[in-house]
Motif scaffolding. Structure first.
Motif, short mmCIF file in Angstrom:
data_model
loop_
_atom_site.label_atom_id
_atom_site.label_comp_id
_atom_site.label_asym_id
_atom_site.label_seq_id
_atom_site.Cartn_x
_atom_site.Cartn_y
_atom_site.Cartn_z
N ALA A 179 -6.84 -6.94 8.21
CA ALA A 179 -7.84 -6.52 9.17
C ALA A 179 -8.65 -5.27 8.37
CB ALA A 179 -7.37 -6.14 10.45
N THR A 180 -8.18 -4.47 7.82
CA THR A 180 -8.64 -3.39 7.18
C THR A 180 -9.65 -3.68 6.07
OG1 THR A 180 -7.12 -1.75 7.84
CG2 THR A 180 -8.77 -0.94 6.19
N ALA A 181 -9.27 -4.71 5.22
CA ALA A 181 -9.96 -5.10 3.90
C ALA A 181 -11.09 -6.00 4.57
CB ALA A 181 -8.85 -5.87 3.20
N LYS A 182 -10.75 -6.67 5.59
CA LYS A 182 -11.96 -7.51 5.93
C LYS A 182 -13.03 -6.54 6.65
CE LYS A 182 -12.96 -11.44 9.23
NZ LYS A 182 -12.46 -12.11 10.10
N ALA A 183 -12.66 -5.54 7.26
CA ALA A 183 -13.68 -4.76 8.18
C ALA A 183 -14.59 -3.85 6.86
CB ALA A 183 -13.08 -3.57 9.03
N LEU A 184 -13.88 -3.47 5.78
CA LEU A 184 -14.45 -2.72 4.88
C LEU A 184 -15.00 -3.54 3.83
CD1 LEU A 184 -11.89 0.03 4.25
CD2 LEU A 184 -13.92 0.16 5.43
N ARG A 237 -4.95 -0.78 0.01
CA ARG A 237 -3.45 -0.12 0.01
C ARG A 237 -3.51 0.93 -1.06
NH1 ARG A 237 1.71 -2.11 1.15
NH2 ARG A 237 0.45 -4.12 1.60
N ARG A 238 -4.22 0.86 -2.22
CA ARG A 238 -4.27 1.88 -3.30
C ARG A 238 -4.90 3.24 -2.84
NH1 ARG A 238 -5.77 -2.23 -7.01
NH2 ARG A 238 -7.78 -1.85 -6.71
N GLN A 239 -5.97 3.05 -1.97
CA GLN A 239 -6.60 4.34 -1.41
C GLN A 239 -5.92 4.92 -0.19
OE1 GLN A 239 -10.90 4.18 -0.99
NE2 GLN A 239 -11.17 2.30 -1.94
N ILE A 240 -5.12 4.08 0.26
CA ILE A 240 -4.29 4.66 1.44
C ILE A 240 -3.23 5.32 1.03
CG2 ILE A 240 -2.70 4.00 3.38
CD1 ILE A 240 -5.72 4.00 4.21
N ASN A 241 -2.60 4.90 -0.02
CA ASN A 241 -1.62 5.81 -0.68
C ASN A 241 -2.10 6.96 -1.39
OD1 ASN A 241 0.46 3.73 -0.18
ND2 ASN A 241 0.02 2.53 -2.22
N ALA A 242 -3.33 6.92 -1.88
CA ALA A 242 -3.92 8.19 -2.47
C ALA A 242 -4.14 9.18 -1.45
CB ALA A 242 -5.22 7.74 -3.09
N VAL A 243 -4.48 8.81 -0.25
CA VAL A 243 -4.93 9.68 1.00
C VAL A 243 -3.49 10.25 1.60
CG1 VAL A 243 -5.31 9.54 3.37
CG2 VAL A 243 -6.86 8.38 1.96
N ALA A 244 -2.33 9.36 1.43
CA ALA A 244 -1.07 9.96 1.88
C ALA A 244 -0.90 11.00 0.87
CB ALA A 244 -0.39 8.79 1.86
N GLU A 245 -1.12 10.74 -0.30
CA GLU A 245 -0.74 12.07 -1.34
C GLU A 245 -1.38 13.15 -1.14
OE1 GLU A 245 -0.44 10.71 -5.52
OE2 GLU A 245 0.32 8.86 -5.04
N ARG A 265 -7.52 -6.19 -0.22
CA ARG A 265 -6.36 -5.80 0.47
C ARG A 265 -5.61 -4.64 -0.57
NH1 ARG A 265 -1.30 -7.81 0.66
NH2 ARG A 265 -0.93 -7.59 2.85
N ASN A 266 -5.44 -5.13 -1.74
CA ASN A 266 -4.99 -4.25 -2.78
C ASN A 266 -5.64 -2.91 -2.91
OD1 ASN A 266 -2.54 -5.99 -3.40
ND2 ASN A 266 -3.62 -7.03 -4.90
N SER A 267 -6.97 -2.99 -2.93
CA SER A 267 -7.91 -1.72 -2.71
C SER A 267 -7.71 -0.87 -1.70
CB SER A 267 -9.18 -2.29 -3.11
OG SER A 267 -9.62 -3.12 -4.11
#
Length: 544
Positions: free
Chosen positions: A494-499, A507-515, A503-505
């Motif tokens: 749903a996030t990938a569709k909204a943006l 996931r990568r950006q969310i992991n970077a935010v978490a770090e 979906r892998n992009s």
């Protein structure tokens, strides 16, 4: 009391220069042109003069007020009307009507004041003034009007000064004694304050003893409604004794004020007496009935707190009555809870207001006066009050001018006061943090709404600082993907569709935010705090 008696005793009313007075015959004669001649002085120069009235009627007394200066050109004495018997009857009628003086104008009927008129005025002791033809009656009336206007201005100034003195007496350590002392200083009376039990509580001046006043006191303390009871005694300063009952708001007799004098009081002096009666009623109400309702209410709630919700209708209505009396309202009148925080203490730092107060009693009375309620509590953060007032902008401005900020509750019923207090308390930290007063009814009841802009931007700055410190495009991308991911409740597709991303992009950006944030985005509390902080990012960036 006869006019003659009034003239003899009137000087006592003006004996003290600072006492309230009105225009006297002596003052008026001193202002008139020197061509006027006093042919007979009736000895009533200190008597009050009410008006100047020209009249050529044979009997003008039905149209005269007590204490007038009567002017005549002599028409009532022309021809047969000028014989001694008819002139004597004329003057006798004037004295009986309380006329202050007779002004006899020369021309066109007489070139001199007839002997019969002079002799009658001497016989009945009526002041007689000869008015030459060069002084028109209109000029005499105009002179009196100007003098009366000037004297009225002086009386108003004296009344204002007297009322200030009475108020200072009320605020003294011995208010009742000081109030009577101030009263007898400005009004020619002796004064006695009697309690509901008939005992003398305070006295100023010498007059009739309490035992002799018993019949008068019995009438005062046994009747109902506002009234004046009168009596007369032979003791000095007691020819006229009058008493005012002091009543509760429900017309219970709380005592009486008894005054004695030898002469009727002027309207200005009666005004001072009325002010004193009103202040004494407030004092005795505060000391007696004024404190009964709050104490009964407190006792009932302390001993039976469960009765607020489980008590019967009769008990609840009884509590409503006590609450209404304590907040100067009706039983059905709406109530609201107000909390106050001192502005310069605890504002911005989240600290409590503390107790750095000059006088807790004075502060308590101040809030009781401003919010018109007896239900005020001093607290560690400031104060809390239950009031019937709406606390409009004018009252809020007055409180803020004193250096305080308010949390103003919404309209509540008796059984909802505890909930109302909780709603007000929920906003107190916001007011402490922002330094701005708040109204419960104007706040959006969400986490963001309760948090407020200042606290929200502070939260955003701290939680999101690692993201906000990135370069422009990178910062925008991180904030955008975090907002979308949280908004879609962590759903990757749903996030990938909204943006419009893979979906892998996402996931990568969310992991970077978490770090960058060094936090676990799988925790619900972390997600909630970040979501709230994101609501204030725009405000934070606009302020930087």
């Amino acid at each position: 009391m006869s006019p003659d008696t009034e003239r003899r005793t009137a000087p006592a009313a003006g004996a003290a220069a600072e006492r309230l007075s009105a225009v006297t015959l002596e003052q008026f004669l001193a202002k008139l042109p020197s061509e006027l001649t006093v042919l007979h002085d009736g000895g009533n120069g200190e008597g009050l003069l009410r008006w100047v009235e020209p009249s050529e009627l044979e009997d003008p007394t039905p149209y005269l007020l007590d204490g007038e200066f009567l002017l005549t050109a002599g028409l009532p004495f022309v021809g047969d009307a000028g014989d001694a018997a008819r002139v004597d009857a004329y003057v006798r009628r004037l004295v009986k009507a309380g006329v202050g003086a007779l002004g006899f104008g020369l021309e066109p009927y007489f070139s001199a004041v007839p002997d019969t008129v002079v002799e009658a005025c001497v016989r009945h002791n009526l002041t007689l003034v000869r008015v030459p033809s060069t002084v028109p009656f209109a000029a005499i009336g105009l002179e009196f009007s100007q003098l009366l206007e000037s004297d009225n201005a002086k009386v108003f100034r004296q009344l204002a000064d007297t009322n200030r003195q009475l108020m200072r007496a009320v605020l003294s350590a011995r208010p009742e004694h000081e109030l009577l002392a101030a009263l007898v200083q400005r009004v020619p009376v002796w004064a006695m304050l009697v309690g509901a039990d008939g005992r003398v509580r305070a006295r100023a001046g010498s007059g009739v003893e309490a035992a002799a006043l018993q019949p008068l006191l019995d009438r005062l303390l046994s009747g109902s409604g506002p009234r004046v009871e009168m009596d007369s005694f032979e003791a000095p300063g007691s020819a006229l004794v009058f008493g005012h009952p002091l009543r509760s708001t429900r017309d219970a007799n709380l005592g009486a004020l008894v005054l004695g004098t030898d002469a009727p009081l002027t309207p200005a002096q009666n005004s001072v007496v009325s002010s004193a009666v009103g202040l004494l009623e407030l004092l005795v109400r505060q000391r007696t009935s004024g404190s009964l309702a709050p104490s009964q209410l407190a006792t009932s709630l302390l001993l039976h707190p469960e009765s607020m919700t489980s008590g019967g209708a009769r008990h609840i209505n009884g509590l409503r009555d006590l609450l209404a009396q304590s907040t100067s309202s009706t039983r059905s009148g709406p109530l609201r809870v107000v909390q106050g925080i001192k502005a310069e203490q605890g504002i911005g730092a989240g600290q409590p207001a503390g107790r750095a107060r000059e006088s807790p009693v004075r502060e308590l009375l101040q809030w009781r006066r401003l919010f018109d309620t007896k239900l005020v509590e001093l607290t560690d953060y400031g104060f809390a009050a239950i009031t019937r007032l709406k606390v409009d902008d004018a009252l809020l401005a007055e409180v803020e001018k004193l250096g305080w900020r308010l949390v103003i509750g919404d309209s509540s019923e008796l059984t909802d006061l505890n909930s109302a207090y909780q709603r007000v308390t929920a906003l107190r930290q916001r007011v402490q943090a922002t330094g701005r007063s708040a109204r419960v009814g104007e706040v959006t009841w969400t986490v963001a709404g309760l948090l407020g802009q200042e606290a929200g931007t502070m939260l955003a700055g701290r939680l999101l600082e690692p993201l906000l410190s990135q370069d422009g495009e990178r910062r925008t991308a991180f904030l955008s993907v975090l907002r979308a991911w949280l908004g879609e409740n962590g759903n990757w597709d749903a996030t990938a569709k909204a943006l419009g991303l893979h979906r892998n992009s996402v996931r990568r950006q969310i992991n970077a935010v978490a770090e960058l944030l060094d936090t676990d985005l799988n925790q619900a509390q972390v997600r909630a705090e970040l979501w709230i902080a994101l609501q204030y990012v725009d405000d934070l960036q606009a302020g930087t």
